[in-house]
Design a protein around this motif. Structure first.
Motif, PDB file in Angstrom:
ATOM      1  N   LEU A   1      65.940  50.663 -61.832  1.00  0.00           N
ATOM      2  CA  LEU A   1      66.361  51.396 -60.459  1.00  0.00           C
ATOM      3  C   LEU A   1      67.637  51.237 -60.137  1.00  0.00           C
ATOM      4  CD1 LEU A   1      62.984  49.742 -58.796  1.00  0.00           C
ATOM      5  CD2 LEU A   1      63.549  52.219 -59.714  1.00  0.00           C
ATOM      6  N   HIS A   2      68.400  52.362 -59.771  1.00  0.00           N
ATOM      7  CA  HIS A   2      69.794  52.355 -59.480  1.00  0.00           C
ATOM      8  C   HIS A   2      69.976  53.477 -58.561  1.00  0.00           C
ATOM      9  CE1 HIS A   2      69.140  55.137 -62.737  1.00  0.00           C
ATOM     10  NE2 HIS A   2      70.090  55.800 -62.199  1.00  0.00           N
ATOM     11  N   ARG A   3      71.216  53.372 -58.158  1.00  0.00           N
ATOM     12  CA  ARG A   3      71.962  54.453 -57.202  1.00  0.00           C
ATOM     13  C   ARG A   3      73.320  54.437 -57.373  1.00  0.00           C
ATOM     14  NH1 ARG A   3      70.427  53.221 -51.016  1.00  0.00           N
ATOM     15  NH2 ARG A   3      71.518  50.973 -50.843  1.00  0.00           N
ATOM     16  N   ALA A   4      74.058  55.455 -57.407  1.00  0.00           N
ATOM     17  CA  ALA A   4      75.423  55.518 -58.068  1.00  0.00           C
ATOM     18  C   ALA A   4      76.116  56.426 -56.573  1.00  0.00           C
ATOM     19  CB  ALA A   4      75.763  56.172 -59.224  1.00  0.00           C
ATOM     20  N   TRP A   5      77.659  56.537 -56.631  1.00  0.00           N
ATOM     21  CA  TRP A   5      78.484  57.111 -55.876  1.00  0.00           C
ATOM     22  C   TRP A   5      79.936  57.187 -56.268  1.00  0.00           C
ATOM     23  CZ3 TRP A   5      76.683  52.182 -55.189  1.00  0.00           C
ATOM     24  CH2 TRP A   5      77.496  51.298 -54.977  1.00  0.00           C
ATOM     25  N   CYS A   6      80.694  58.018 -55.682  1.00  0.00           N
ATOM     26  CA  CYS A   6      81.998  58.192 -56.088  1.00  0.00           C
ATOM     27  C   CYS A   6      82.730  56.895 -55.291  1.00  0.00           C
ATOM     28  CB  CYS A   6      82.560  59.659 -55.526  1.00  0.00           C
ATOM     29  SG  CYS A   6      84.383  59.668 -55.672  1.00  0.00           S
ATOM     30  N   ALA A   7      83.370  56.116 -55.995  1.00  0.00           N
ATOM     31  CA  ALA A   7      83.864  54.916 -55.620  1.00  0.00           C
ATOM     32  C   ALA A   7      85.648  54.922 -55.570  1.00  0.00           C
ATOM     33  CB  ALA A   7      83.500  53.757 -56.317  1.00  0.00           C
TER      34      ALA A   7
END
Length: 253
Positions: free
Chosen positions: A183-189
């Motif tokens: 389980l995960h989530r990602a974004w532009c950092a």
């Protein structure tokens, strides 16, 4: 028809990812995606695809602009065995709307070509542990694809509590691999556009994924939380090729 770089990518994908159990497949996929994402290799592959080599019509149908702020461009379609995509993450997505926590239908690996990707990992909190407090309240959905249009279908599956287990940032040149159940989530950092090369692999794909939409309270999660049905809009071939041309320029800088 495929060109030299497309054929090379296909040979590497097919030779390294066949017949492996999930744990070994994750490691192999991470190695492969790092090799394909190398600066001496990926720009040439994308430039070749931008000329119309490969299957632009088929890949355009599976390429689209995601509602959560990043674009998906399918580069190599290996059917049920593997799909190689470029993900273009736009700055500001962390503040305009966070990606829902989710897993995938099969093992995956990702290589950061440009910029920085932020990612959180989660695990489910067992009911016995929830009495001690803590945890992120979420509405749980099972997400599948419609038979007719390939749009997202979300089926409510109840309430859930999740625990954050890792918060990390991956800069250009780094990679990670995840089993299908992670389980995960990602974004532009970063303040600049981030590009990742994403490899989804495995012939034994599940028919659905688990999606967890964050809610303020467990009561909201029990009530069903929010559910939004959003159709996928596949790219036209001309649009797809133009996006590949733009991507080639972006990753060649």
């Amino acid at each position: 028809m495929g060109g030299r770089h497309v054929h090379g990518a296909r040979r590497l994908l097919e030779g390294a990812l066949e017949g492996l159990p999930e744990e070994d497949l994750v490691r192999a996929a991470r190695t492969v995606v790092a090799r394909l994402g190398a600066p001496e290799r990926l720009p040439a592959l994308v430039r070749e695809l931008a000329t119309g080599v490969g299957d632009p019509s088929g890949c355009a149908l599976l390429s689209y602009r995601h509602v959560l702020g990043f674009d998906k461009l399918l580069l190599v379609d290996g059917g049920p065995r593997h799909m190689l995509r470029a993900h273009i993450w736009h700055p500001g997505t962390r503040t305009t709307g966070r990606e829902d926590i989710h897993n995938h239908r099969s093992p995956l690996a990702s290589y950061v070509v440009r910029g920085t990707l932020g990612m959180e990992l989660y695990e489910s909190v067992k009911s016995a542990e929830s009495a001690t407090g803590g945890g992120l309240a979420a509405s749980w959905y099972r997400e599948s694809l419609s038979d007719e249009e390939g749009h997202w279908l979300l089926e409510p599956a109840g309430a859930a509590l999740l625990r954050l287990t890792q918060n990390a940032e991956y800069g250009a040149g780094s990679s990670y691999g995840l089993p299908s159940y992670a389980l995960h989530r990602a974004w532009c950092a970063s303040a600049e556009t981030t590009v990742t090369l994403f490899l989804e692999t495995g012939s034994g794909r599940r028919t659905y994924t688990d999606v967890f939409a964050e809610t303020e309270t467990e009561a909201e999660a029990d009530s069903g939380g929010r559910a939004e049905a959003v159709a996928k809009r596949p790219m036209e071939v001309k649009e797809y090729l133009a996006e590949l041309e733009s991507l080639a320029g972006l990753i060649s800088r």
